[in-house]
Each structure stands twice: as C-alpha cells, then as structure tokens.
Write an enzyme that holds these catalytic residues in place. Structure first.
Site, PDB file in Angstrom:
ATOM      1  N   TYR A  24       0.801  -1.234   0.000  1.00 43.17           N
ATOM      2  CA  TYR A  24       0.000   0.000   0.000  1.00 43.17           C
ATOM      3  C   TYR A  24       0.826   1.272   0.000  1.00 43.17           C
ATOM      4  O   TYR A  24       0.277   2.367   0.079  1.00 43.17           O
ATOM      5  CB  TYR A  24      -0.938  -0.006   1.213  1.00 43.17           C
ATOM      6  CG  TYR A  24      -1.895  -1.166   1.155  1.00 43.17           C
ATOM      7  CD1 TYR A  24      -2.941  -1.168   0.251  1.00 43.17           C
ATOM      8  CD2 TYR A  24      -1.721  -2.282   1.973  1.00 43.17           C
ATOM      9  CE1 TYR A  24      -3.800  -2.244   0.150  1.00 43.17           C
ATOM     10  CE2 TYR A  24      -2.577  -3.365   1.883  1.00 43.17           C
ATOM     11  CZ  TYR A  24      -3.614  -3.334   0.976  1.00 43.17           C
ATOM     12  OH  TYR A  24      -4.454  -4.401   0.878  1.00 43.17           O
ATOM     13  N   ASP A  80       2.797   2.749  -2.315  1.00 45.39           N
ATOM     14  CA  ASP A  80       2.743   3.625  -3.494  1.00 45.39           C
ATOM     15  C   ASP A  80       1.474   4.467  -3.473  1.00 45.39           C
ATOM     16  O   ASP A  80       1.514   5.690  -3.606  1.00 45.39           O
ATOM     17  CB  ASP A  80       2.772   2.781  -4.781  1.00 45.39           C
ATOM     18  CG  ASP A  80       3.915   1.795  -4.795  1.00 45.39           C
ATOM     19  OD1 ASP A  80       5.064   2.247  -4.787  1.00 45.39           O
ATOM     20  OD2 ASP A  80       3.650   0.579  -4.801  1.00 45.39           O
ATOM     21  N   TYR A 129       5.664  -6.888   7.585  1.00 41.97           N
ATOM     22  CA  TYR A 129       5.618  -8.006   6.637  1.00 41.97           C
ATOM     23  C   TYR A 129       5.751  -9.295   7.446  1.00 41.97           C
ATOM     24  O   TYR A 129       6.011  -9.252   8.656  1.00 41.97           O
ATOM     25  CB  TYR A 129       6.764  -7.891   5.627  1.00 41.97           C
ATOM     26  CG  TYR A 129       6.839  -6.523   4.974  1.00 41.97           C
ATOM     27  CD1 TYR A 129       5.854  -6.110   4.085  1.00 41.97           C
ATOM     28  CD2 TYR A 129       7.874  -5.629   5.267  1.00 41.97           C
ATOM     29  CE1 TYR A 129       5.906  -4.844   3.495  1.00 41.97           C
ATOM     30  CE2 TYR A 129       7.936  -4.365   4.685  1.00 41.97           C
ATOM     31  CZ  TYR A 129       6.931  -3.972   3.806  1.00 41.97           C
ATOM     32  OH  TYR A 129       6.984  -2.735   3.238  1.00 41.97           O
ATOM     33  N   GLN A 135      -6.656   5.687   6.313  1.00 45.05           N
ATOM     34  CA  GLN A 135      -5.378   6.326   6.682  1.00 45.05           C
ATOM     35  C   GLN A 135      -5.526   7.226   7.898  1.00 45.05           C
ATOM     36  O   GLN A 135      -4.671   7.242   8.782  1.00 45.05           O
ATOM     37  CB  GLN A 135      -4.849   7.156   5.509  1.00 45.05           C
ATOM     38  CG  GLN A 135      -3.928   6.398   4.598  1.00 45.05           C
ATOM     39  CD  GLN A 135      -3.258   7.312   3.590  1.00 45.05           C
ATOM     40  OE1 GLN A 135      -3.753   8.379   3.254  1.00 45.05           O
ATOM     41  NE2 GLN A 135      -2.123   6.874   3.067  1.00 45.05           N
ATOM     42  N   ARG A 166       6.063  -0.331   8.866  1.00 45.37           N
ATOM     43  CA  ARG A 166       6.843  -0.916   7.776  1.00 45.37           C
ATOM     44  C   ARG A 166       6.923   0.065   6.599  1.00 45.37           C
ATOM     45  O   ARG A 166       6.299   1.138   6.619  1.00 45.37           O
ATOM     46  CB  ARG A 166       6.186  -2.227   7.339  1.00 45.37           C
ATOM     47  CG  ARG A 166       4.901  -2.024   6.567  1.00 45.37           C
ATOM     48  CD  ARG A 166       4.225  -3.350   6.209  1.00 45.37           C
ATOM     49  NE  ARG A 166       3.340  -3.173   5.070  1.00 45.37           N
ATOM     50  CZ  ARG A 166       2.440  -4.051   4.677  1.00 45.37           C
ATOM     51  NH1 ARG A 166       2.282  -5.190   5.326  1.00 45.37           N
ATOM     52  NH2 ARG A 166       1.681  -3.822   3.606  1.00 45.37           N
ATOM     53  N   GLY A 167       7.637  -0.347   5.547  1.00 45.39           N
ATOM     54  CA  GLY A 167       7.606   0.383   4.271  1.00 45.39           C
ATOM     55  C   GLY A 167       8.031   1.828   4.387  1.00 45.39           C
ATOM     56  O   GLY A 167       9.109   2.147   4.898  1.00 45.39           O
ATOM     57  N   GLU A 168       7.159   2.699   3.919  1.00 35.63           N
ATOM     58  CA  GLU A 168       7.527   4.120   3.862  1.00 35.63           C
ATOM     59  C   GLU A 168       6.505   5.006   4.573  1.00 35.63           C
ATOM     60  O   GLU A 168       6.848   5.779   5.472  1.00 35.63           O
ATOM     61  CB  GLU A 168       7.653   4.533   2.385  1.00 35.63           C
ATOM     62  CG  GLU A 168       8.014   5.983   2.204  1.00 35.63           C
ATOM     63  CD  GLU A 168       8.521   6.324   0.809  1.00 35.63           C
ATOM     64  OE1 GLU A 168       9.189   5.488   0.166  1.00 35.63           O
ATOM     65  OE2 GLU A 168       8.273   7.462   0.368  1.00 35.63           O
ATOM     66  N   ASP A 169       5.262   4.879   4.189  1.00 31.43           N
ATOM     67  CA  ASP A 169       4.284   5.842   4.710  1.00 31.43           C
ATOM     68  C   ASP A 169       3.962   5.615   6.184  1.00 31.43           C
ATOM     69  O   ASP A 169       3.944   6.559   6.973  1.00 31.43           O
ATOM     70  CB  ASP A 169       3.004   5.792   3.864  1.00 31.43           C
ATOM     71  CG  ASP A 169       2.080   6.951   4.195  1.00 31.43           C
ATOM     72  OD1 ASP A 169       2.540   8.104   4.131  1.00 31.43           O
ATOM     73  OD2 ASP A 169       0.925   6.705   4.574  1.00 31.43           O
ATOM     74  N   SER A 170       3.715   4.369   6.574  1.00 32.82           N
ATOM     75  CA  SER A 170       3.402   4.118   7.994  1.00 32.82           C
ATOM     76  C   SER A 170       4.623   4.437   8.855  1.00 32.82           C
ATOM     77  O   SER A 170       4.502   4.870  10.001  1.00 32.82           O
ATOM     78  CB  SER A 170       2.951   2.668   8.213  1.00 32.82           C
ATOM     79  OG  SER A 170       3.946   1.758   7.807  1.00 32.82           O
TER      80      SER A 170
HETATM   81  O1  TRH Z   1       2.333  -1.247   2.360  1.00 30.30           O
HETATM   82  P1  TRH Z   1       3.767  -0.978   2.536  1.00 30.30           P
HETATM   83  O2  TRH Z   1       4.594  -2.109   2.822  1.00 30.30           O
HETATM   84  O3  TRH Z   1       4.319  -0.234   1.261  1.00 30.30           O
HETATM   85  C1  TRH Z   1       5.565  -0.512   0.709  1.00 30.30           C
HETATM   86  C2  TRH Z   1       6.554   0.581   0.892  1.00 30.30           C
HETATM   87  O4  TRH Z   1       6.048   1.832   0.546  1.00 30.30           O
HETATM   88  C3  TRH Z   1       7.779   0.276   0.091  1.00 30.30           C
HETATM   89  O5  TRH Z   1       8.695   1.319   0.184  1.00 30.30           O
HETATM   90  C4  TRH Z   1       7.382   0.073  -1.337  1.00 30.30           C
HETATM   91  O6  TRH Z   1       8.462  -0.219  -2.110  1.00 30.30           O
HETATM   92  C5  TRH Z   1       6.389  -1.061  -1.389  1.00 30.30           C
HETATM   93  O7  TRH Z   1       5.266  -0.741  -0.625  1.00 30.30           O
HETATM   94  C6  TRH Z   1       5.952  -1.320  -2.814  1.00 30.30           C
HETATM   95  O8  TRH Z   1       3.957   0.076   3.743  1.00 30.30           O
HETATM   96  P2  TRH Z   1       3.612   1.621   3.843  1.00 30.30           P
HETATM   97  O9  TRH Z   1       4.483   2.455   2.969  1.00 30.30           O
HETATM   98  O10 TRH Z   1       3.621   1.927   5.256  1.00 30.30           O
HETATM   99  O11 TRH Z   1       2.130   1.760   3.307  1.00 30.30           O
HETATM  100  C7  TRH Z   1       1.030   1.299   4.017  1.00 30.30           C
HETATM  101  C8  TRH Z   1      -0.112   2.279   3.892  1.00 30.30           C
HETATM  102  O12 TRH Z   1      -1.277   1.704   4.453  1.00 30.30           O
HETATM  103  C9  TRH Z   1       0.122   3.579   4.636  1.00 30.30           C
HETATM  104  O13 TRH Z   1      -0.363   4.667   3.866  1.00 30.30           O
HETATM  105  C10 TRH Z   1      -0.717   3.439   5.899  1.00 30.30           C
HETATM  106  C11 TRH Z   1      -1.849   2.628   5.363  1.00 30.30           C
HETATM  107  N1  TRH Z   1      -2.640   1.875   6.334  1.00 30.30           N
HETATM  108  C12 TRH Z   1      -3.974   2.192   6.482  1.00 30.30           C
HETATM  109  O14 TRH Z   1      -4.467   3.122   5.843  1.00 30.30           O
HETATM  110  N2  TRH Z   1      -4.735   1.449   7.339  1.00 30.30           N
HETATM  111  C13 TRH Z   1      -4.231   0.433   8.083  1.00 30.30           C
HETATM  112  O15 TRH Z   1      -4.975  -0.218   8.839  1.00 30.30           O
HETATM  113  C14 TRH Z   1      -2.839   0.134   7.950  1.00 30.30           C
HETATM  114  C15 TRH Z   1      -2.232  -0.965   8.763  1.00 30.30           C
HETATM  115  C16 TRH Z   1      -2.087   0.863   7.064  1.00 30.30           C
END
Ligand code: TRH
Length: 377
Positions: free
Chosen positions: A15, A17, A193, A255, A271-275
């Site tokens: 999520y 991107d 993850y 979000q 994890r990832g970037e945004d969270s």
């Molecule tokens: O989902 P991610 O693992 O995204 C990753 C990273 O961005 C990584 O850098 C990229 O290369 C890969 O995707 C393709 O983790 P991230 O970035 O934290 O994104 C999760 C999103 O989900 C974030 O905007 C928060 C949101 N979220 C919710 O809206 N509700 C929820 O209950 C949860 C747990 C998360």
C-alpha cells in the site's frame, strides 16, 4: 489561475505507493488549493485506504482530488501543468508526447522513494534530459533540509498532541475499533511483513513484567502471528491471551484512523515508507520493518536512518535501539533486545517526541514541491 497537477501511481505491491500519492494529492488540494488528478492503476488498493471510494468508478472526486483509473488502454487527456510520476512508474507514451507538444511548458517530476542516505541531498532536484527534449526532475523526500522533506499536513502535530493529551478521546477512538483499553497495559500496534523474528518478541512480551495490549491490523504479519499462536486463520475482531500478552486483530482502517491508532499506542511497529513516517509524527518509540530489497540495499537504508535518528540518545539507548531494529530486520532473537530497550524507556519516549518536533520544523514535502514549481516557472 492555480496550476493543475497530475500524479501517476502504479501499485507495485502493498500500500505504500498509493498511500504516499493519495496523501500527497489530498494535501496539495486541501492546503494549496490546487486542481489535482490522481491516476492509479489499482482502484481496489485505493479503496482500502479510502473506504468511501468506489473501485468500479473510472473517475470520482474524493476529498477534493479527482481520482482516476489509469487504464491499460490510455485515452488521450490534456496534460497538467505539473506531472508527478511516483516511484519511477512509466507514464503512458501518448501522455508524454502530449506533454512535449503542450503550448504551456510542463514540469515533469519523478517522486523517489524515501531514504536517509547521504547521497540523497546531492541528487535531490537534479534534472535529466529526455530524448523528446523535456527535462525530468528527480525529487527526493528526506529527513534533512537539503532533501524534499516528509509528507506532513499543516497542523498535524498540534492535532496529534491534543489527541494524546485527551485520554477520553483515545479510549473512545479505540472503542470505535472494538478495543477496550486494559488498565496499566503498554499499548503496541503491529504492522509488518511476514517476520520470523515475531515469535521471540511475543515470547518476551508474554513473559514480561508488564501487561501488554497488542493491536494488529489485518495484513501480512498475521501469518507469522498465526504460526506463533498455533491457531487457524485469524479473523478480524478475534482476541487471544498468552501470559501478560493480550492480542487483538483489527480491521484494516482508513489512513486517518490509522494515524489515530499510532497516536494512541505507546509503541508502534511499522513498515515500508508511509506508515514509517506516520509513526514518527506520532512521537512515540517505533520499530521499522523495512521493505526488503535485493542485495541487501535496504540494510544500508536502515542504517542510514538509524545513524540520524540515534543522534542525541545515550550510548546505551543507541545500542538497544540498533539491536532491536537489527534483529527485527534479519530474523534475529528479539527477547534480549526488547528487555534492553525497556531499560531506557523514558529516554526513548522523550527522544521520539523530540525527533518528531525537530523534523516538523522543516518544510514538508507538499510545500517543497509547490515551491519547486514556483522556482521553476
Ligand atoms: O504497504 P507498505 O509495505 O508499502 C511498501 C513501501 O512503501 C515500500 O517502500 C514500497 O516499495 C512497497 O510498498 C511497494 O507500507 P507503507 O508504505 O507503510 O504503506 C502502508 C499504507 O497503508 C500507509 O499509507 C498506511 C496505510 N494503512 C492504512 O491506511 N490502514 C491500516 O490499517 C494500515 C495498517 C495501514
């Protein structure tokens, strides 16, 4: 007239991107009054973050942003004044041709992934000449003033601090998710993850001196949790207890709700970037599960961030944090590291708040993008 912006997002996996681009699009519209289109090739992923949206509609306005399905068969549209391709996704060839042919010139930006590595400042904002005569600029988010900054809405920290000062607001919010706060418990959120290190962390939490309330939004970590619990497929709403550890599975929330969950917890695994960024704005100690890359490139990123983040912590607290994050990202044993971290707990708490305040004194990413455009004109 206000500029128009097109943001293109290809959902590779997870999520992040769509999480980053949706947040950016909303902020550009809400705080800068811009006309923003968000092109996304996977509306189902978008709907997880914005549950009121419709995955079947080709174009819809959500929170001031026109969200459009980026179709496989591209239909010609007039390009915007500013075009952002997120994370090097490839724009439709016909759209690029239309950009080149547009009477009024177009600012073309590639929004890069977040990294705390040193080279980011040197590359931020550099142009690259394309074969059709257009320049594409590389825009790097980051933690230091020489980078493009971090996504942070206006007033976010004030809102967060007011929420954290209001215990009733927190309890009500949690109740809305079906969670009753347990007296005296350390509240932890877990978003990660699949992770083989989880078991050793849960063991120490279950056996520890303090009650722990662990909230786990639906996602990839559930399979690891399931393995440790020895239970069949976990369902949203289910609760488990092992010793001092109380576990509850939450739904995947919007979000904005997720922000509040992070603000509510004493410790957030993200994890990832945004969270990861949102947990920093929560001003509470955190644990980062970085997105794994080939040839271990992610470990360099992890260390680069830690090097920055650790500044100002005592030597002991630095070691505890580094060990914990290291174990989490390389399937190491978590027990001893967690116990060490708890020994420096007040320091870790104060540091997390300080870190978030310091980062918030820099320009945010949306503001930096708007300024970049104004400078370019
Ligand atoms: O989902 P991610 O693992 O995204 C990753 C990273 O961005 C990584 O850098 C990229 O290369 C890969 O995707 C393709 O983790 P991230 O970035 O934290 O994104 C999760 C999103 O989900 C974030 O905007 C928060 C949101 N979220 C919710 O809206 N509700 C929820 O209950 C949860 C747990 C998360």
């Amino acid at each position: 007239m206000k500029a128009t912006w097109d943001i293109f997002c290809s959902v590779v996996d997870n999520y992040g991107d769509i999480g980053v681009t949706w947040r950016l699009a909303r902020q550009l519209a809400a705080e800068h009054g811009l006309t923003v289109r968000l092109w996304v090739d996977d509306l189902a992923a978008f709907v997880r973050l914005c549950p009121q949206a419709d995955s079947q509609v080709l174009r819809q306005v959500q929170q001031g942003v026109e969200v459009c399905l980026w179709p496989v068969d591209w239909q010609a549209v007039e390009p915007a004044d500013v075009v952002i391709e997120a994370f090097a996704c490839e724009l439709p060839a016909a759209y690029i041709a239309a950009m080149a042919g547009r009477e009024q010139k177009v600012l073309w930006l590639n929004l890069e992934y977040l990294s705390a590595e040193d080279w980011v400042e040197g590359c931020h904002g550099l142009p690259s000449m394309q074969s059709n005569g257009l320049s594409k600029f590389f825009f790097f988010p980051g933690f230091t003033p020489g980078s493009g900054g971090l996504l942070r809405e206006r007033g976010l920290l004030a809102l967060r601090r007011a929420f954290q000062a209001d215990e009733r607001a927190r309890d009500e919010f949690l109740r809305g998710l079906g969670v009753e706060s347990l007296a005296g418990a350390l509240l932890i959120s877990l978003f990660a993850y699949e992770n083989a290190a989880l078991g050793s962390w849960l063991e120490v939490l279950a056996a520890g001196p303090q009650r722990i309330q662990l909230l786990v939004p639906e996602g990839r970590i559930l399979s690891s949790l399931q393995g440790w619990l020895g239970s069949p497929a976990l369902q949203v709403g289910e609760a488990y207890q092992r010793g001092q550890l109380h576990i509850q599975v939450l739904p995947f929330i919007s979000q904005d709700q997720y922000d509040r969950l992070l603000w509510s917890c004493d410790f957030n695994a993200v994890r990832g970037e945004d969270s990861f960024i949102r947990a920093q704005w929560a001003g509470r100690p955190l644990l980062w599960h970085i997105y794994e890359q080939a040839d271990g490139a992610h470990l360099e990123k992890l260390n680069a961030f830690l090097a920055l983040y650790k500044e100002g912590l005592s030597a002991e607290a630095q070691v505890a944090l580094t060990r914990l994050w290291g174990a989490w990202n390389s399937n190491g044993p978590m027990g001893e590291c967690w116990t060490q971290l708890l020994k420096n707990w007040p320091e870790q708490v104060a540091h997390a708040e300080q870190w978030s305040l310091e980062r918030a004194s820099q320009a945010d990413l949306a503001e930096a993008l708007v300024q970049f455009y104004l400078n370019w004109l």
